[in-house]
Design an enzyme around this catalytic site. Structure first.
Site, PDB file in Angstrom:
ATOM      1  N   GLY A 168     -15.323  53.294  64.756  1.00 41.11           N
ATOM      2  CA  GLY A 168     -16.746  53.545  64.541  1.00 41.11           C
ATOM      3  C   GLY A 168     -17.044  54.184  63.190  1.00 41.11           C
ATOM      4  O   GLY A 168     -16.131  54.588  62.455  1.00 41.11           O
ATOM      5  N   HIS A 169     -18.323  54.296  62.890  1.00 37.73           N
ATOM      6  CA  HIS A 169     -18.729  54.823  61.578  1.00 37.73           C
ATOM      7  C   HIS A 169     -18.351  56.295  61.420  1.00 37.73           C
ATOM      8  O   HIS A 169     -18.361  57.055  62.368  1.00 37.73           O
ATOM      9  CB  HIS A 169     -20.212  54.597  61.301  1.00 37.73           C
ATOM     10  CG  HIS A 169     -21.167  55.150  62.294  1.00 37.73           C
ATOM     11  ND1 HIS A 169     -22.527  55.023  62.133  1.00 37.73           N
ATOM     12  CD2 HIS A 169     -20.987  55.801  63.459  1.00 37.73           C
ATOM     13  CE1 HIS A 169     -23.120  55.592  63.158  1.00 37.73           C
ATOM     14  NE2 HIS A 169     -22.225  56.064  63.972  1.00 37.73           N
ATOM     15  N   ASN A 170     -17.985  56.611  60.185  1.00 36.59           N
ATOM     16  CA  ASN A 170     -17.677  57.995  59.797  1.00 36.59           C
ATOM     17  C   ASN A 170     -16.402  58.547  60.424  1.00 36.59           C
ATOM     18  O   ASN A 170     -16.163  59.752  60.366  1.00 36.59           O
ATOM     19  CB  ASN A 170     -18.857  58.929  60.106  1.00 36.59           C
ATOM     20  CG  ASN A 170     -20.099  58.534  59.328  1.00 36.59           C
ATOM     21  OD1 ASN A 170     -21.007  57.909  59.862  1.00 36.59           O
ATOM     22  ND2 ASN A 170     -20.100  58.828  58.061  1.00 36.59           N
TER      23      ASN A 170
END
EC number: 2.3.1.191
Lengths: 354, 354, 354
Positions: free
Chosen positions: C241-243
């Site tokens: 997922g993002h980050n």
């Protein structure tokens, strides 16, 4: 693009504390924002960080405003839902980056396809006969759009999407790379141990404002359609089986699987890798925790969970062995209860016998 | 295409109750079927619905025939396995939709590839040197077929399949969009905390009549081959590790994962998101429930299950806390057993002492 | 390519028992190796098989050498880590198979992209404006590289990879088919039941020597970047997922999912289908078993596990019903403890009363 605080407040509301002519060029997180940036305070626990921000302006909630304003010198937009306000602001600031209309010379667009002149079609794209691509749509490199498929207004396919024959998606959708919409459902009749394929002739019908993540797959229906209603948000690597129906504004995190013919309500949420069995029904406003298998229908709204709690491997080995032996444990408890009862009658009888 | 009931019975058997000259143009579900459609009765619980159907003909089992015939006026084909009969009928009715032979001008077919003249190759396809595409195969838009790979007779690759060097698939296979066959297996030697790649030089060898779902991945073997036998059906987003061997006529639902070097028998089934550890062996006719992790070999046929039962989140929190504390619970039971035994000896002794 | 045992020992060390001029053309498993092959002994339990091998040479550990040498007549390279030695040998023998530099005429390379002359770009590839492809990189058929993306030296993209705008990958990386790097993260603000997209403007930043499996997805950050450090190995169908931040030399098996903003340490391993919740932190040297959901941060190195143990379906039904009723079981134990205590006081009191 650049904007002014005054324009943001005109568009999205909120109460501006500061000069409406302050220019805003970009969004940035609290700690990195500078004098041309707008940032936002999403949780009250970040108040101290917000107070120290060097952003030109902050979007924040009424309950956080007084404390932040005490030490933060920039402008503030006060609104009940700062995160949603930030989302709209960010979309507005970044919205102008759409690629130019036109069809790349390497694209293979069938002469029998209807492509609006405002559409952008990237390199190596294939559009088959009878497909309809509506105004403002963007079809990036390497995408495939099958016969008689319909792509709605301003919908964006990122690179390498496969969107199969006769499927439809509404307006303002986003389909990320590697997603496959309208592959055959997994339907077979068994005959003496051999599987015979059931042709899958339904479609996938997708509403407006639907986002579909990278490498997510949505199968076409067997005879009827697979349906995804307006506003549904699917993360990456989700699998939706044939003939499923996903209600409006339901959101699923990555790696969720939904088996065929499941009917899922509106405004539901599914944590990552949650799984839904086929042919079951889930009511509106049901929230499934990550890693949970939904084996049966759920009629009541609420949060549902079912995953084995993590532990050190040694602890898990003990607890898992005991889980397997819960039957034996129950028998022991029953034996204890029986023995105790016998003892109690004996004890109780004794005084009388004494 | 259109057919007559008489032709269906000639091809697929069954006992026809009605006029063999009735024309059939399409398949349809019971409730939507009209006077040119054939439908089928898959379960006895649908008898009432079948009786009301306006289909030209119904396929149904002997045990359902009398009740349905009492009120349904159309023709009937009576057969022991109506679902399989329906599957064959549907395939026959829909079978003529194959695209025309030929290579799209945008395809990049290496001059050293051998492509039968009856093959259809869509736009934006790449076929590398030495690949062999046999008669009647269909390679849709955007597919990649690597060096010396073999695609068998009448096998169909949907758009954007990646089929890597030296892999082979037999006749009448279907590979759905986004599937990757023959990517490198996940093999590394660790040396002082750093991973060193083991080159993966085996192949993927796939039998006849194998279906592979959208975005499913099958890794090539390390030194030996990964093998998928005849008639295997893999749904979407399945991961098969290197050197696995999947026995004939085994079926796996979406999101299943099989780690490297697992040996799986024939006629097995795997529910969605089931997981199989590496280097284990599963016998023929084993059925794994959805969401179950197979951690060790299974030698006996049968159904196996292992997932945490779903509950409301509050109930789960209680049960999960207790699962973690099963050791303490067992100790309490042991203490109770000991105390009770002590008490019993005491109690038993008392009367004599009294 | 062919080599001599002497050259291998010069390059990779180890003690050679045998003629340095023996020619080696290929690697092979113990049982299939012939007089031009080198093989290796990975586990002591394979000593007997090694002793019977017809390989020209074996790589093996000091503790296995004496027993094998007693009956095996070929040459031996003795080294502390035979598997790593074998990996390096195999890479060396197979390393020369790189495709020739050049851009296939069907590729769409934007004139504003910078492509080193030593790069190989296959058919149907798209390279967008401002992308930088460094020396020795190989971009296979159908790949997409977005604007201003950077592909490092000698990095290899297999067919049909999507690598989005502004993302970067370092040197000697491998990205397998169907992987999607830099799709939008799953970020939405909810406003009155409707989701509003948060534009995702961070990047994916990938270090050197990173391998990414087929159909794996790594999302770009929302405002900051998603980071994958040097030497990370991701198998197929993983979702990041993002980050997220994945520490150096961490390895994940197939089907793992990591939710947004998770911070994972160095030298960790994740078994297949393990899941990591968002916004948690996992220390260095943590090992997660297959099928385990990591719901909270882990601060201590070690092995952690949490999956429901598999059983026959009948046994599982009993144990799962009892897991749901653990609360009732606990109450029964409490009641027993109380009753026993009462009985004990009673019993203890009796003699005095007698």
């Amino acid at each position: 693009m650049e904007t002014r605080l005054g324009e943001l407040v005109e568009r999205f509301g909120g109460q501006l504390q500061g000069d409406p002519d302050i220019a805003i060029a970009a969004i940035a997180p609290l700690e990195r924002a500078g004098p041309a940036d707008i940032s936002f305070l999403g949780h009250s626990r970040l108040r101290a960080k917000a107070a120290r921000s060097r952003a030109a302006a902050l979007i924040l909630a009424p309950q956080d405003d007084a404390e932040v304003a005490a030490s933060y010198a920039g402008a503030r937009i006060v609104t009940a839902n700062p995160y949603a306000y930030f989302a709209r602001t960010a979309q507005f600031l970044l919205g102008a980056s759409k690629p130019a209309p036109g069809i790349h010379p390497s694209a293979a667009v069938h002469p029998g396809a209807r492509v609006d002149p405002s559409v952008h079609i990237g390199p190596q794209v294939t559009i088959e006969e009878g497909a309809l691509i509506q105004a403002g749509a963007v079809i990036d490199a390497g995408c495939f759009v099958g016969r008689e498929a319909v792509v709605g207004k301003d919908t964006h396919f990122f690179a390498n999407v496969s969107f199969h024959a006769r499927c439809t998606i509404g307006a303002r959708g986003i389909v990320h790379s590697g997603a496959v919409i309208g592959g055959d459902g997994f339907g077979f009749a068994e005959d003496k141990g051999v599987y015979i394929k059931i042709p899958q002739i339904g479609r996938v019908v997708i509403g407006d404002d639907v986002d579909i993540g990278a490498n997510t797959t949505v199968d076409r229906g067997a005879l009827d359609d697979t349906v995804i209603e307006d506003g549904v948000k699917l993360d990456n690597q989700i699998q939706i089986g044939h003939n499923c129906h996903i209600g409006a504004h339901t959101a699923m995190a990555g790696c969720v699987g939904v088996a065929g013919s499941a009917i899922i309500g509106r405004h539901c949420t599914f944590g990552g890798a949650a799984m839904v069995n086929g042919h079951i029904e889930i009511a509106d406003h049901v929230h499934i925790t990550a890693g949970t298998l939904v084996a049966n229908s759920i009629a009541e709204p609420g949060r549902y969970t079912g995953f084995y709690p993590i532990a050190t491997n040694a602890e898990w080995e003990r607890s898992a062995a005991l889980v397997r032996n819960l039957g034996a444990m129950r028998l022991k408890i029953r034996a204890l209860e029986k023995a105790l009862k016998a003892l109690e009658s004996g004890s109780a009888a004794q005084p009388q016998a004494g």
